[in-house]
Write an enzyme that holds these catalytic residues in place. Structure first.
Site, short mmCIF file in Angstrom:
data_model
loop_
_atom_site.label_atom_id
_atom_site.label_comp_id
_atom_site.label_asym_id
_atom_site.label_seq_id
_atom_site.Cartn_x
_atom_site.Cartn_y
_atom_site.Cartn_z
N CYS A 116 0.81 -1.24 0.00
CA CYS A 116 0.00 0.00 0.00
C CYS A 116 0.83 1.28 0.00
O CYS A 116 0.33 2.35 -0.32
CB CYS A 116 -0.94 0.02 1.20
SG CYS A 116 -2.11 -1.33 1.23
N HIS A 137 -3.01 7.31 4.03
CA HIS A 137 -3.49 6.05 3.46
C HIS A 137 -4.84 5.74 4.10
O HIS A 137 -5.05 6.01 5.29
CB HIS A 137 -2.48 4.93 3.75
CG HIS A 137 -2.93 3.60 3.22
ND1 HIS A 137 -3.33 3.44 1.93
CD2 HIS A 137 -3.07 2.38 3.82
CE1 HIS A 137 -3.68 2.18 1.74
NE2 HIS A 137 -3.53 1.52 2.87
N ASN A 192 -10.08 0.80 0.38
CA ASN A 192 -8.62 0.81 0.37
C ASN A 192 -8.14 0.40 -1.02
O ASN A 192 -8.26 -0.76 -1.40
CB ASN A 192 -8.12 -0.17 1.44
CG ASN A 192 -6.61 -0.26 1.49
OD1 ASN A 192 -5.90 0.35 0.70
ND2 ASN A 192 -6.11 -1.04 2.44
#
Ligand code: UT7
Length: 383
Positions: free
Chosen positions: A111, A249, A279
């Site tokens: 990520c 994030h 996400n």
């Protein structure tokens, strides 16, 4: 001193929207559980390969910067879901853009891949290795999602965004960052079935199983992002109060709220997309950055904090100074091809092709090589 100013930005979100209600048609879950535990209402499912999304986002970022593709010296493709292992994906974007003067490399830190890519490209611009760079964050998670595992399949979505970096004598772009990795927790997030460990041993191509310890990741992510932010701010001598906007994030609204609290940033300074996109792994921070610009939340000269975490467990935080321009110089006509199917139809088509459970029962989802936490000859140092 030379800096790497962010002069262009663009996003590409696939049009098909998967709602919480869609997920509840095949999972034992509910809109209420997903919203209250994660803050998510919907996410996007792509009908095209990741490179297509990345190329559209990149064309838009170049137009925004007023830069021709031939003027790019470097393309960094941040992702953990490359369409193929070889050739690399950055080369796929290069050929579509016609950026034939650029070097092209992929970065995978899960990520955090966009943010690590931003560090790598900014450092190269600042060192004079390149002048103009494109940094992409893109993720196509839907094809390898473990769709029948409700612990993970409600959390993720597909998308892409990119930024253009240009060499500048003004103190702009990344002013300071901290990169870290809590490797002792690398087992908390693992996708079985992808990579050489699983090649040529009977696993149907693309079958995956996810190992995922959500609570452990949650705990470490909050601490990791808060500490990384503290270190990044200290590195460039900027006080938390001077942060105009936090673009974190977005893996879970509760994680973001905890990080903001520990970092001392009020929630009205935090830009959120988690409700609409879930996400998107490496695409999350750049998509949020682009949308913050579109929403007028990035003001000229703004100081932005961008904390992230991902599988590894990689953690990082970046302090970025924006320039005077917060509007695009131009627009691009680049578009994805039309999509005929609903998100649920796209997901159900993937689910129908999966043979994973059988592969797992046959013992095929174990990696070829057992992982030694401390290989012979090494001394574990957890200090
Ligand atoms: O970017 C990197 C990847 N992202 C992450 O790693 C996210 C980090 N972790 C998280 O965001 C949270 O830990 C989750 C959202 C994954 C889970 O939230 P939680 O508050 O930690 O829930 P939990 O794991 O403690 O589960 C609570 C209950 C369990 O049932 P029991 O044991 O209490 O009966 C789960 O089985 O909720 C159940 N559950 C679900 N129920 C409905 C787990 N997933 C679901 C679901 N729908 N999708």
């Amino acid at each position: 001193m030379t800096y790497a100013a962010i002069t262009g930005w663009g996003k590409c979100l696939p049009p098909a929207v998967l709602s919480n209600a869609d997920l509840a048609t095949f999972l034992d879950t509910s809109d209420d559980w997903i919203r209250t535990r994660t803050g998510m209402r919907e996410r996007r499912i792509s009908h095209v390969p990741a490179i297509d999304m990345a190329a559209v986002a990149s064309a838009r970022a170049l137009a925004c910067a007023g830069l021709a593709a031939q003027d790019l010296d470097l393309i960094v493709y941040g992702s953990c879901s490359s369409d193929e292992q070889v050739p690399n994906s950055a080369s796929g974007v290069q050929v579509r853009l016609g950026a034939h003067n650029a070097g092209a490399m992929d970065i995978n830190t899960a990520c955090t891949s966009f943010l690590y890519g931003l560090s790598a490209a900014s450092a190269m611009v600042r060192a004079g290795v390149v002048r103009n760079a494109l940094v992409i964050g893109v993720e196509l998670i839907s094809p390898y999602m473990d769709w029948d595992n409700r612990n993970v399949s409600v959390l993720f979505g597909d998308g892409a965004a990119a930024v253009v970096l240009q060499s500048s004598e003004d103190e702009l772009g990344v002013l300071g960052e901290h990169l870290g990795c809590i490797a002792e927790a690398r087992q908390t997030l693992r996708v079985r079935g992808m990579g050489c460990s699983y090649a040529n041993q009977g696993v149907q191509y693309g079958d995956t199983l996810w190992d995922f310890d959500g609570q452990e990741i949650f705990r470490r992510a909050v601490k990791g992002m808060a500490q990384a932010s503290e270190k990044a701010l200290a590195r460039c001598g900027i006080a938390t109060e001077a942060i105009d906007l936090m673009v974190p994030h977005q893996a879970n609204l509760r994680i973001i709220e905890s990080v903001a609290k520990y970092a001392g940033v009020p929630m009205d300074k935090v830009f959120l997309t988690v409700e609409r996109y879930g996400n998107m792994s490496a695409a999350t921070v750049p998509v949020a950055l682009v949308e913050a610009l579109e929403a007028g939340r990035v003001t000229p000269g703004a100081t932005i904090l961008m904390p992230g975490f991902g599988g590894g467990l990689t953690v990082c935080s970046h302090v970025v100074r924006w320039g005077d321009r917060v509007t695009p110089l131009g627009t691009s006509a680049a578009e994805l091809p039309p999509n005929e199917r609903t998100a649920l139809e796209l997901v159900n088509a993937i689910r129908a092709q999966r043979g994973t459970r059988g592969a797992s029962e046959r013992g095929l989802m174990a990696p070829r090589f057992a992982e030694a936490e401390t290989p012979p000859g090494f001394t574990a140092n957890r200090g």
